[in-house]
Write an enzyme that holds these catalytic residues in place. Sequence first.
Site, mmCIF file in Angstrom:
data_model
loop_
_atom_site.group_PDB
_atom_site.id
_atom_site.type_symbol
_atom_site.label_atom_id
_atom_site.label_comp_id
_atom_site.label_asym_id
_atom_site.label_seq_id
_atom_site.Cartn_x
_atom_site.Cartn_y
_atom_site.Cartn_z
ATOM 1 N N CYS A 83 43.781 32.531 31.615
ATOM 2 C CA CYS A 83 42.332 32.610 31.418
ATOM 3 C C CYS A 83 41.862 31.779 30.234
ATOM 4 O O CYS A 83 40.655 31.638 30.019
ATOM 5 C CB CYS A 83 41.907 34.060 31.218
ATOM 6 N N CYS A 206 34.689 45.973 33.465
ATOM 7 C CA CYS A 206 35.535 44.864 33.904
ATOM 8 C C CYS A 206 34.702 43.636 34.253
ATOM 9 O O CYS A 206 33.642 43.753 34.875
ATOM 10 C CB CYS A 206 36.323 45.278 35.148
ATOM 11 N N HIS A 332 33.323 35.309 35.288
ATOM 12 C CA HIS A 332 34.608 34.887 34.733
ATOM 13 C C HIS A 332 35.430 34.106 35.757
ATOM 14 O O HIS A 332 36.450 34.591 36.246
ATOM 15 C CB HIS A 332 35.374 36.122 34.254
#
Length: 384
Positions: A83, A206, A332
């Site tokens: 990430c 999340c 994301h």
Amino acid sequence: MRDVCIVGVGMTKWGELWAKSLRTIFAETALLALDDAGVDRIDSMVVGCMSSGLFVGQEHLSSLLADAIGRTPVPAARVESACASGGLALRQGFLEVASGASDVVLVGGVEKMTDVTGCEATYALGTAADQEYEGYHGLTFPGLYAMMAVAHMHRYGTTREQLAMVAVKNHDNGSRNPLAQFPFKVTLDGVLGSVLVADPLRILDCSPITDGAAAVVFCSAETARKLKKPAVRIAGSGQATDTISLSSRQDIAWLESTRVASEKALAMAGRKVGDMDLFEVHDCFTIAEIMVTEALGLVPKGQGGKAVEDGLTARDGKFPVNVSGGLKAKGHPVGATGVAQAVEIVKQLRGEAGPRQIKGARRGLAQNMGGTGGSSVVHVFEAE
């Protein structure tokens, strides 16, 4: 080393982009960045992408994406650090210009994550953890961060409500960002009552599965002056690693790689963390933002939850954190996140962030990390 500036940024709306391919998403943002910079040539390009092979069955992105924007035969490279792939792409582009190897570099990040099932996406993301010691036993990233949250709560008294306050804050910020995947507000009760994923983390703790890309154009300070464009200087860059497995760490409630990377970036910039006007940090889960603020030194160890509760990290607080909406609301797309953080800070330092603008912002810090903090990249930005 030469001074390095960002003279162009590009980003389109993130979300579930069913009608667009990975190359299309990247090309749109890259061309926006090049247009913003006012340049018609680049010397090289660097792209951050975590797992295009698993998400869309495509590797060899260096050739694919250079071709997609009509920039062959320039040298291109794809970099990966889970990430933190976008942040690593920024660092490689920075070093390319700083060293004199290139004068104008296009840096992008991209991920197309929604073309697979939820189980397949979970598997792909899980490759950022230790497959032999964590994945084999069924641990997913919500499970790993839940363990970190429980340890933090037990040791420091961090509350379930404080975790939820991170989500409330970042969604409030994201409601001011038209490019965010989820540009809407949530309530404390809404977060606390959302579906349980891995105790104590709920679905609204999340970050989502996202398609998206972001791009910036780096050049030398001399070239930036010739272009006569609003420039933002990369004042510092730092990178560090930690063990990939939580079980190998001395303290699973602490992000050592973030501490080291931030100290390196700030030392290069000749600044202290308190000199920054805003922060874009890696809030893949609400507990992650709390732990990052501690590792950066914004607050003492164990006080990240209280900082959110006291409004210290709010948009109008002492240390505004994730005014873009963060990973939580903005989205994301893992390979693009680190570059998008740079896009937000550049817009802020140029005074172009609209309703989420931090008044008088001159310096910003971006922190991007891979996995549970197995890798971390930090950059310091200053308005010219």
